[in-house]
Design a protein around this motif. Structure first.
Motif, PDB file in Angstrom:
ATOM      1  N   VAL A  38     -35.937 -15.955  -9.590  1.00 54.23           N
ATOM      2  CA  VAL A  38     -35.026 -16.878  -8.917  1.00 54.23           C
ATOM      3  C   VAL A  38     -33.829 -16.186  -8.276  1.00 54.23           C
ATOM      4  O   VAL A  38     -33.037 -16.841  -7.597  1.00 54.23           O
ATOM      5  CB  VAL A  38     -34.518 -17.964  -9.890  1.00 54.23           C
ATOM      6  CG1 VAL A  38     -35.652 -18.896 -10.287  1.00 54.23           C
ATOM      7  CG2 VAL A  38     -33.857 -17.349 -11.105  1.00 54.23           C
ATOM      8  N   GLY A  39     -33.701 -14.886  -8.490  1.00 53.03           N
ATOM      9  CA  GLY A  39     -32.588 -14.241  -7.821  1.00 53.03           C
ATOM     10  C   GLY A  39     -32.249 -12.870  -8.366  1.00 53.03           C
ATOM     11  O   GLY A  39     -32.625 -12.513  -9.483  1.00 53.03           O
ATOM     12  N   SER A  40     -31.545 -12.115  -7.546  1.00 53.16           N
ATOM     13  CA  SER A  40     -31.072 -10.783  -7.905  1.00 53.16           C
ATOM     14  C   SER A  40     -29.586 -10.703  -7.607  1.00 53.16           C
ATOM     15  O   SER A  40     -29.124 -11.185  -6.571  1.00 53.16           O
ATOM     16  CB  SER A  40     -31.818  -9.717  -7.107  1.00 53.16           C
ATOM     17  OG  SER A  40     -33.215  -9.849  -7.276  1.00 53.16           O
ATOM     18  N   ILE A  41     -28.858 -10.117  -8.529  1.00 59.09           N
ATOM     19  CA  ILE A  41     -27.413 -10.007  -8.391  1.00 59.09           C
ATOM     20  C   ILE A  41     -27.074  -8.536  -8.224  1.00 59.09           C
ATOM     21  O   ILE A  41     -27.357  -7.725  -9.112  1.00 59.09           O
ATOM     22  CB  ILE A  41     -26.704 -10.597  -9.616  1.00 59.09           C
ATOM     23  CG1 ILE A  41     -27.092 -12.071  -9.753  1.00 59.09           C
ATOM     24  CG2 ILE A  41     -25.192 -10.459  -9.503  1.00 59.09           C
ATOM     25  CD1 ILE A  41     -26.954 -12.615 -11.120  1.00 59.09           C
ATOM     26  N   PRO A  42     -26.489  -8.149  -7.100  1.00 59.77           N
ATOM     27  CA  PRO A  42     -26.243  -6.726  -6.842  1.00 59.77           C
ATOM     28  C   PRO A  42     -25.136  -6.161  -7.712  1.00 59.77           C
ATOM     29  O   PRO A  42     -24.276  -6.885  -8.222  1.00 59.77           O
ATOM     30  CB  PRO A  42     -25.829  -6.712  -5.367  1.00 59.77           C
ATOM     31  CG  PRO A  42     -25.211  -8.058  -5.152  1.00 59.77           C
ATOM     32  CD  PRO A  42     -26.003  -9.016  -6.010  1.00 59.77           C
ATOM     33  N   ARG A  43     -25.173  -4.865  -7.896  1.00 56.80           N
ATOM     34  CA  ARG A  43     -24.039  -4.190  -8.543  1.00 56.80           C
ATOM     35  C   ARG A  43     -22.829  -4.354  -7.635  1.00 56.80           C
ATOM     36  O   ARG A  43     -22.858  -3.990  -6.461  1.00 56.80           O
ATOM     37  CB  ARG A  43     -24.362  -2.722  -8.766  1.00 56.80           C
ATOM     38  CG  ARG A  43     -23.312  -1.982  -9.587  1.00 56.80           C
ATOM     39  CD  ARG A  43     -23.705  -0.543  -9.818  1.00 56.80           C
ATOM     40  NE  ARG A  43     -24.907  -0.432 -10.621  1.00 56.80           N
ATOM     41  CZ  ARG A  43     -24.937  -0.501 -11.950  1.00 56.80           C
ATOM     42  NH1 ARG A  43     -23.815  -0.703 -12.623  1.00 56.80           N
ATOM     43  NH2 ARG A  43     -26.075  -0.371 -12.602  1.00 56.80           N
ATOM     44  N   ASP A  44     -21.766  -4.899  -8.177  1.00 62.15           N
ATOM     45  CA  ASP A  44     -20.638  -5.319  -7.351  1.00 62.15           C
ATOM     46  C   ASP A  44     -19.344  -5.036  -8.128  1.00 62.15           C
ATOM     47  O   ASP A  44     -19.156  -5.559  -9.229  1.00 62.15           O
ATOM     48  CB  ASP A  44     -20.771  -6.808  -7.036  1.00 62.15           C
ATOM     49  CG  ASP A  44     -19.704  -7.343  -6.101  1.00 62.15           C
ATOM     50  OD1 ASP A  44     -18.695  -6.654  -5.876  1.00 62.15           O
ATOM     51  OD2 ASP A  44     -19.881  -8.478  -5.605  1.00 62.15           O
TER      52      ASP A  44
END
Length: 296
Positions: free
Chosen positions: A228-234
């Motif tokens: 359902v989704g990917s969260i970038p290194r931020d």
């Protein structure tokens, strides 16, 4: 357990809603879990809950990571009571529910209460039955479970409407995420499992990780896991943690914030205006699962 009393409560509620001309109240439970610690599970749970609050939903975040609870820290709040006080019988349930400055309701887990994570099924059953009252508190209940495949973690996850398994691109995190998926499917083949890849350096890396886990689960477990989704290194994520604010609030335009909003839309977007099919009380289901598992 879906018993006669539960059914009578549902019929009574339906009658009241019909008489008042209003739609049935929805109650959706999302469990956020992981195979190992350190993958950002709690931060994702907090921000998923916050996105739902921003969408105008009544949201209760319950920290059931009983040994290493930290949702209250991430939210920058100090509730007067936490789940440990309730479990020890020191306060009643309504006193544990804390309205945060960000608009959500929170039941804090009580960081460091390791002994609470070792409660037996027999000890948990009466507690879980009493927690049925939470269904009148919110439209969405977001559970921040513990990490790993312990019985309590798995059972909390299985009683939810959908389980969001969080991993990172690291091989150990991927292996542990698959172990969690395997444990869930072994206990309940029809469980709705969602996958989120956190802290990815590049989108192609996240896609590759997700494809590997989804394909392996399908081929070896016969399970359909939905990415359902990917969260970038931020860097904004870590800045928000230091500031004790959800990053979707502190840095709404940050890549991680945009990614979480898109992920929540995939989790509930198409179903947000429709009440879920009756499944009985969430906590009754959970107590029933514990009852069945303890008899094995």
């Amino acid at each position: 357990m879906y018993d006669q009393a539960t059914r009578l409560r549902e019929l009574a509620a339906a009658y009241r809603n019909q008489a008042l001309g209003r739609a049935p109240r929805r109650f959706e439970v999302i469990a956020v879990t992981s195979g190992k610690g350190g993958v950002g599970k709690s931060n994702i749970a907090v921000n998923v809950a916050q996105v739902l609050v921003q969408a105008g939903r009544e949201v209760l975040l319950m920290d059931v990571d009983l040994g290493l609870a930290n949702a209250d820290i991430l939210l920058g709040t100090v509730p007067p009571y936490h789940l440990g006080h309730f479990l020890r019988g020191e306060v009643d349930l309504p006193q544990v529910i804390h309205r945060t400055s960000t608009g959500m309701k929170l039941i804090a887990g009580g960081s460091g209460l390791v002994e609470l994570g070792n409660l037996s099924a027999a000890q948990l059953r009466p507690i879980l039955r009493s927690l049925e009252r939470l269904e009148d508190e919110a439209e969405y209940l977001v559970l921040d479970t513990g990490a790993g495949v312990g019985d309590a973690v798995v059972e909390f996850a299985l009683a939810a409407d959908q389980v969001l398994v969080v991993t990172t691109p690291e091989p150990t995190a991927m292996a542990d995420a698959y172990t969690m998926i395997k444990a869930l499917v072994a206990r309940s083949p029809g469980v709705k499992i969602r996958l989120a890849v956190n802290q990815a350096e590049r989108q192609e890396d996240a896609d590759r990780v997700a494809e590997r886990i989804v394909t392996t689960a399908r081929n070896f477990l016969g399970a359909e896991v939905r990415h359902v989704g990917s969260i970038p290194r931020d860097p904004h994520v870590w800045q928000a943690v230091r500031q004790k604010v959800p990053y979707v609030l502190g840095y709404p335009g940050a890549p991680a914030s945009r990614a979480v909003r898109a992920m929540v839309d995939r989790l509930v977007g198409g179903e947000a205006v429709r009440p879920p099919a009756p499944r009985g009380s969430f906590f009754s289901r959970l107590a029933g699962i514990f009852s069945r598992s303890s008899s094995l």
